[in-house]
Scaffold this motif. Structure first.
Motif, PDB file in Angstrom:
ATOM      1  N   ALA A  79     -11.006   6.175   8.621  1.00 21.38           N
ATOM      2  CA  ALA A  79     -10.150   5.103   8.961  1.00 21.38           C
ATOM      3  C   ALA A  79      -8.792   5.684   8.393  1.00 21.38           C
ATOM      4  O   ALA A  79      -8.809   6.453   7.348  1.00 21.38           O
ATOM      5  N   LEU A  80      -7.624   5.377   9.385  1.00 24.13           N
ATOM      6  CA  LEU A  80      -6.303   5.930   8.609  1.00 24.13           C
ATOM      7  C   LEU A  80      -5.725   4.803   8.154  1.00 24.13           C
ATOM      8  O   LEU A  80      -5.997   3.613   8.544  1.00 24.13           O
ATOM      9  N   PRO A  81      -4.775   4.946   7.085  1.00 25.79           N
ATOM     10  CA  PRO A  81      -4.006   3.674   6.779  1.00 25.79           C
ATOM     11  C   PRO A  81      -3.216   3.199   7.882  1.00 25.79           C
ATOM     12  O   PRO A  81      -2.791   3.890   8.813  1.00 25.79           O
ATOM     13  N   GLU A  82      -3.009   1.998   7.711  1.00 22.00           N
ATOM     14  CA  GLU A  82      -2.462   1.066   8.676  1.00 22.00           C
ATOM     15  C   GLU A  82      -1.036   1.357   9.045  1.00 22.00           C
ATOM     16  O   GLU A  82      -0.571   1.308  10.326  1.00 22.00           O
ATOM     17  N   ASP A  83      -0.616   1.812   8.165  1.00 19.06           N
ATOM     18  CA  ASP A  83       0.914   2.377   8.472  1.00 19.06           C
ATOM     19  C   ASP A  83       1.284   3.717   8.813  1.00 19.06           C
ATOM     20  O   ASP A  83       2.157   4.294   9.024  1.00 19.06           O
ATOM     21  N   THR A  84       0.366   4.207   9.306  1.00 14.57           N
ATOM     22  CA  THR A  84       0.069   5.762   9.946  1.00 14.57           C
ATOM     23  C   THR A  84       0.923   5.852  11.336  1.00 14.57           C
ATOM     24  O   THR A  84       0.675   4.945  12.143  1.00 14.57           O
ATOM     25  N   TYR A  85       2.006   6.519  11.268  1.00 10.84           N
ATOM     26  CA  TYR A  85       2.596   6.570  12.744  1.00 10.84           C
ATOM     27  C   TYR A  85       1.574   7.125  13.900  1.00 10.84           C
ATOM     28  O   TYR A  85       0.528   7.916  13.683  1.00 10.84           O
ATOM     29  N   GLN A 113     -12.271  10.899  -3.642  1.00 10.24           N
ATOM     30  CA  GLN A 113     -11.333  11.240  -4.644  1.00 10.24           C
ATOM     31  C   GLN A 113      -9.960  11.536  -4.305  1.00 10.24           C
ATOM     32  O   GLN A 113      -9.445  12.307  -4.808  1.00 10.24           O
ATOM     33  N   VAL A 114      -9.539  11.243  -2.796  1.00  9.59           N
ATOM     34  CA  VAL A 114      -8.267  11.765  -2.285  1.00  9.59           C
ATOM     35  C   VAL A 114      -7.516  10.365  -2.306  1.00  9.59           C
ATOM     36  O   VAL A 114      -7.869   9.172  -1.969  1.00  9.59           O
ATOM     37  N   PRO A 115      -6.345  10.470  -2.802  1.00  9.11           N
ATOM     38  CA  PRO A 115      -5.296   9.407  -2.840  1.00  9.11           C
ATOM     39  C   PRO A 115      -4.967   8.894  -1.545  1.00  9.11           C
ATOM     40  O   PRO A 115      -4.995   9.799  -0.535  1.00  9.11           O
ATOM     41  N   ALA A 116      -4.998   7.615  -1.222  1.00 11.43           N
ATOM     42  CA  ALA A 116      -4.704   6.985   0.175  1.00 11.43           C
ATOM     43  C   ALA A 116      -3.603   7.714   0.765  1.00 11.43           C
ATOM     44  O   ALA A 116      -3.566   7.891   2.025  1.00 11.43           O
ATOM     45  N   ALA A 117      -2.564   7.868   0.065  1.00 14.53           N
ATOM     46  CA  ALA A 117      -1.316   8.701   0.762  1.00 14.53           C
ATOM     47  C   ALA A 117      -1.519  10.070   1.125  1.00 14.53           C
ATOM     48  O   ALA A 117      -0.755  10.459   1.884  1.00 14.53           O
ATOM     49  N   HIS A 122      -5.253  15.310   4.178  1.00  8.73           N
ATOM     50  CA  HIS A 122      -6.351  16.182   3.715  1.00  8.73           C
ATOM     51  C   HIS A 122      -7.592  16.167   4.965  1.00  8.73           C
ATOM     52  O   HIS A 122      -8.212  17.112   5.167  1.00  8.73           O
ATOM     53  N   VAL A 123      -7.557  14.965   5.764  1.00 13.36           N
ATOM     54  CA  VAL A 123      -8.453  15.082   7.051  1.00 13.36           C
ATOM     55  C   VAL A 123      -8.021  15.999   7.951  1.00 13.36           C
ATOM     56  O   VAL A 123      -8.824  16.824   8.303  1.00 13.36           O
ATOM     57  N   LEU A 124      -6.637  15.813   8.212  1.00 16.43           N
ATOM     58  CA  LEU A 124      -6.315  16.928   9.306  1.00 16.43           C
ATOM     59  C   LEU A 124      -6.572  18.456   8.814  1.00 16.43           C
ATOM     60  O   LEU A 124      -6.626  19.391   9.655  1.00 16.43           O
ATOM     61  N   SER A 125      -6.048  18.491   7.429  1.00 14.65           N
ATOM     62  CA  SER A 125      -6.453  20.009   7.149  1.00 14.65           C
ATOM     63  C   SER A 125      -7.904  20.468   6.977  1.00 14.65           C
ATOM     64  O   SER A 125      -8.091  21.740   7.426  1.00 14.65           O
ATOM     65  N   GLU A 126      -8.761  19.680   6.504  1.00 12.21           N
ATOM     66  CA  GLU A 126     -10.129  19.850   6.506  1.00 12.21           C
ATOM     67  C   GLU A 126     -10.738  19.901   8.035  1.00 12.21           C
ATOM     68  O   GLU A 126     -11.439  20.993   8.131  1.00 12.21           O
ATOM     69  N   ILE A 127     -10.306  19.197   8.812  1.00 14.02           N
ATOM     70  CA  ILE A 127     -10.917  19.291  10.192  1.00 14.02           C
ATOM     71  C   ILE A 127     -10.588  20.660  10.912  1.00 14.02           C
ATOM     72  O   ILE A 127     -11.465  21.243  11.473  1.00 14.02           O
TER      73      ILE A 127
END
Length: 162
Positions: A79-85, A113-117, A122-127
């Motif tokens: 899930a992405l944070p709700e305030d993600t553009y 272990q990844v801060p929400a911000a 992190h997800v984009l980099s890893e994928i």
């Protein structure tokens, strides 16, 4: 003479008291591999959470390709944070589509272990990084991520009745 104290049941005690079917259902919420869940349920009781986590980790190394496919099929996208553009949502959807097209299963990643911000980056980099893997190498990485997800989920269940 010291006063006798009554031991308070632990959340692990509740797990041990569950029927096999209930325990398997509980475990399947952590990692959706029927064989993995049955194996862990069959080896109860565990003396403590650390022992359960070690057994879960060990059992996850024995996942067959079919078990891994079953577990991956049940996973959802992070899930992405709700305030993600919206542009980030578009980029992530495109990356997920490319990943699923290449590997035939959803992208799994443990963000415990990844801060929400930092989660989106992190997800984009890893994928993007993992898209360069060959399919067999990616199955190994995905299995490792499933192990990490299962461990985190088991640990969190402790506070919710396990």
């Amino acid at each position: 003479m010291p006063a006798q104290t009554r031991a308070t049941p632990t959340t692990l005690d509740y797990f041990h008291a569950q029927s096999t079917e209930e325990a398997v259902r509980t475990l399947l919420t952590c990692l959706h591999s029927t064989r993995w869940a049955h194996r862990l349920a069959a080896h109860r009781p565990y003396p403590d959470l650390a022992t359960l986590l070690a057994a879960a980790d060990e059992a996850s190394y024995d996942l067959t390709p079919e078990d891994l496919t079953e577990a991956l099929r049940a996973e959802a996208l992070p899930a992405l944070p709700e305030d993600t553009y919206s542009a980030a949502h578009t980029a992530l959807r495109a990356a997920h589509a490319a990943y699923e097209s290449r590997f035939g299963h959803v992208f799994v990643i443990c963000l415990d272990q990844v801060p929400a911000a930092e989660a989106l980056d992190h997800v984009l980099s890893e994928i993007r990084s993992r898209l360069t893997n060959d399919p067999e190498e990616e199955r190994v990485v995905a299995a490792d991520e499933l192990r990490r997800l299962a461990s985190g989920r088991l640990s969190r269940l402790r506070g919710a009745g396990l």
